[in-house]
Design a protein around this motif. Structure first.
Motif, mmCIF file in Angstrom:
data_model
loop_
_atom_site.group_PDB
_atom_site.id
_atom_site.type_symbol
_atom_site.label_atom_id
_atom_site.label_comp_id
_atom_site.label_asym_id
_atom_site.label_seq_id
_atom_site.Cartn_x
_atom_site.Cartn_y
_atom_site.Cartn_z
ATOM 1 N N ALA A 130 -6.025 2.384 -6.514
ATOM 2 C CA ALA A 130 -4.963 1.898 -5.621
ATOM 3 C C ALA A 130 -5.279 0.532 -5.010
ATOM 4 N N TYR A 166 -6.162 1.852 2.562
ATOM 5 C CA TYR A 166 -6.070 0.410 2.336
ATOM 6 C C TYR A 166 -4.996 -0.211 3.227
ATOM 7 N N SER A 169 -6.996 8.086 -5.723
ATOM 8 C CA SER A 169 -6.233 6.850 -5.662
ATOM 9 C C SER A 169 -5.247 6.876 -4.499
ATOM 10 N N MET A 170 -4.581 8.017 -4.291
ATOM 11 C CA MET A 170 -3.636 8.139 -3.178
ATOM 12 C C MET A 170 -4.345 7.950 -1.836
ATOM 13 N N ASP A 186 3.993 5.560 -5.638
ATOM 14 C CA ASP A 186 3.852 5.633 -7.099
ATOM 15 C C ASP A 186 2.931 6.772 -7.503
ATOM 16 N N GLU A 187 1.770 6.855 -6.838
ATOM 17 C CA GLU A 187 0.812 7.909 -7.160
ATOM 18 C C GLU A 187 1.414 9.288 -6.908
ATOM 19 N N GLY A 215 -5.232 4.386 -1.312
ATOM 20 C CA GLY A 215 -4.048 3.600 -1.013
ATOM 21 C C GLY A 215 -3.613 3.735 0.438
ATOM 22 N N ALA A 222 0.838 -1.197 0.000
ATOM 23 C CA ALA A 222 0.000 0.000 0.000
ATOM 24 C C ALA A 222 0.873 1.246 0.000
ATOM 25 N N SER A 274 2.245 1.797 -3.427
ATOM 26 C CA SER A 274 1.236 2.307 -4.352
ATOM 27 C C SER A 274 1.047 3.809 -4.160
ATOM 28 N N VAL A 275 0.995 4.245 -2.905
ATOM 29 C CA VAL A 275 0.856 5.675 -2.622
ATOM 30 C C VAL A 275 2.082 6.430 -3.126
ATOM 31 N N ILE A 316 -2.693 -2.530 -5.440
ATOM 32 C CA ILE A 316 -2.080 -3.144 -4.258
ATOM 33 C C ILE A 316 -2.418 -4.625 -4.195
#
Length: 429
Positions: free
Chosen positions: A329, A281, A274-275, A163-164, A278, A157, A160-161, A333
């Motif tokens: 996200a 999540y 999305s952030m 990346d965003e 993430g 998670a 992913s954050v 993930i």
């Protein structure tokens, strides 16, 4: 038929980001990794600005960027496979050197108004040599947290954050430098960050996964030989098409509404959703299996995308985009968590890069198709692409979901020692 292992779900425990970041050695690779992965999000914007400035054509710039994205998507998994076999540092050192040289060549060719075909060659090499830092970081988390699946879920998670975040600020940074100084300096900055960050990351050998060299005379199995990995990569193509189509179509919609300046705001809300998802999540103690979570979030993504075409104005589009973003996200993930369970330690970096590459390939295809639809049928037509792309991915996931089960006995693909080693593993995240 191969037996499937049924494991009783333990009582979930909450794992916070503080616990994750206190993992011994984490900061030693996270800081240089951030510097090295930021250029990943700067490259496309830098190429567009450079070529448009030098040749006066957005069309040419878009095609060159799409080609660079395609080479990155196809070659990235091969560098990931080499990283699994020989170690991350052994691959990063030549990769960052090739990337710097190819970006320098692209600058020289563009500023010298060389034939267009030469731009494709240099940009293609630049895309192919982008270091796969995101996949390498995830592989390091797997190594550090192999005995703590709950913390590993939080780590994915966190990634992913990250990346965003890099994709939110990377294009802004590239555009800002190009505007305040020049497009050339923007790409020079991208190359410098790649080299400095990549070398600093490679120097942190203590946290890197151990290499898994091949055994002479034995066939080396690719992570893509796992049907589950192929299914996840195909579904990530659909997610990538959402990114690509949204980039083009939101810009066209804002222009059609007479408010082109709000394009960045609307897309930023999409990425911000999305952030946010993430972050949340990674803080939730999930009771459902990771496969169920992915199917659920992917379904929500398709439902959200199906409303975009009907939005009457930019405000409504921003709200609909936020809803789509909230599903992105969790889908990514879950996918990264699942793919980690389908391959052995000798193929994890490669498996991660197949998913990342699939997103890039889907993004390139989605942007091209959406652009053609917008040109021929208007701005709203571009919103067909996210629905179709994500819809196909969802159909594949639902119909072939059993491929995502981790075999209890024979069935887990390993790419170590050359042979297809069969290992057991848990598919719960």
């Amino acid at each position: 038929m191969t037996a499937r292992r049924t494991v009783a779900e333990p009582t979930p425990t909450r794992v916070g980001y503080g616990t994750l970041l206190r993992t011994p050695g984490a900061w030693t690779f996270l800081v240089p990794a951030f510097a090295a992965r930021l250029p990943y999000a700067m490259l496309s914007a830098g190429i567009v600005l450079l070529i448009q400035s030098a040749y006066g054509s957005y069309g040419t710039a878009g095609l060159v960027v799409a080609f660079a994205a395609a080479t990155q998507a196809l070659i990235g998994p091969q560098t990931g496979r080499l990283s699994d076999r020989y170690g991350q540092a052994a691959v990063l050192l030549p990769t960052v050197a090739v990337h710097a040289v190819s970006v320098g060549a692209l600058l020289a060719l563009a500023l010298g108004h060389a034939p267009t075909w030469t731009l494709f060659v240099s940009a293609g090499v630049a895309g192919a040599s982008v270091p796969q830092i995101g996949a390498m970081v995830r592989a390091r988390w797997v190594t550090r947290l192999s005995d703590s699946p709950k913390t590993l879920n939080t780590a994915f998670a966190f990634e992913s954050v990250t990346d965003e975040f890099t994709f939110a600020i990377g294009p802004v940074l590239a555009t800002g430098i190009a505007t305040l100084v020049s497009p050339s300096v923007s790409l020079i900055t991208e190359a410098a960050l790649t080299v400095i960050g990549g070398l600093a990351f490679a120097a942190q050998r203590g946290t890197a996964p151990a290499p898994h060299p091949s055994v002479p005379g034995a066939e080396q199995a690719s992570a893509l030989s796992s049907p589950g990995v192929r299914l996840l990569a195909g579904s990530f193509l659909g997610v990538g098409s959402v990114f690509g189509a949204m980039t083009v179509t939101v810009a066209a919609f804002a222009r059609a509404e007479g408010q082109p300046g709000l394009n960045g705001v609307v897309y930023g809300i999409f990425a911000g959703g999305s952030m946010l998802a993430g972050v949340l999540y990674g803080m939730i103690a999930w009771r459902r299996s990771v496969r169920q979570r992915m199917l659920g979030s992917y379904t929500l993504l398709v439902l959200g995308c199906s409303t975009l075409w009907a939005m009457p104005n930019l405000t409504a589009l921003a709200i609909a985009g936020l809803c789509c973003g909230l599903a992105i996200a969790p889908t990514l993930i879950s996918g990264y968590t699942l793919v980690e369970t389908l391959v052995s330690a000798g193929a994890k970096t490669e498996a991660f890069t197949w998913l990342t590459g699939a997103i890039g390939l889907g993004l390139a295809a989605g942007s091209i198709v959406a652009g053609l639809l917008v040109d021929s049928h208007g701005a709203r037509a571009g919103f067909v692409v996210p629905v179709v792309g994500a819809g196909i991915g969802l159909v594949a996931l639902v119909s072939l979901r059993r491929l995502l089960d981790t075999p209890a006995g024979p069935g887990r693909i390993a790419a170590q020692g050359g042979a297809k080693v069969q290992l057991a593993g848990a598919s719960k995240g």
